[in-house]
Write a protein that holds these residues in place. Sequence first.
Motif: not given
Length: 190
Positions: A58, A78-79, A84, A100-103, A141
Amino acid sequence: MSKFILNKILPLFFLAFILLCFNCDGRDSIKKNHTQVLEENNLIQEFSEQVTYIPETNLETVTDTLLSSGYKIHIKTYFNMDSSVLKTRHQDSLNLKSYYRNGLADVIISTDDNVLFSKTITKTFIRENLSKPIEGLKSFILKSIWIDENTALNGTVIAIQMEYCIPETQDCLTFKLSVKTSGEYQLKQL
């Protein structure tokens, strides 16, 4: 009895041991490629897939801005490590998976004596506050969020712009969040 063991059983045991050693030399698998050996042992999935998480840990960014009009803008990005967007592609014999992590962005707009706006910007927030829904938003994202300097200087409306993109592409959507001094807000797609 000991003569019987030495003459009959010991040579048989020794012969079985030699046959066992020479029959396990790997001759049957020497002509197979690595993929075939892995498939026979049900290990092909473990070695043919590469998984990456972006970002792996993170990351957090905090921006505090004080405008000349007296407004304070606090943006913390932050993530969400539990949510994702998956992108897959094949390269040679590998299946490459990138998560890809969601922001997320916590936005607080305030003056000295009160908070005008305090919300977490997510895809759900965008979906719920747009007048016209957007299809396929879940594959986007949050790429960036910033203060719109042009509207920040007039003092009556504070505007925050957000850019959501599909990973590994140039396909992006830009949104503008306008917050009035009364605390009312409006979101629109640019």
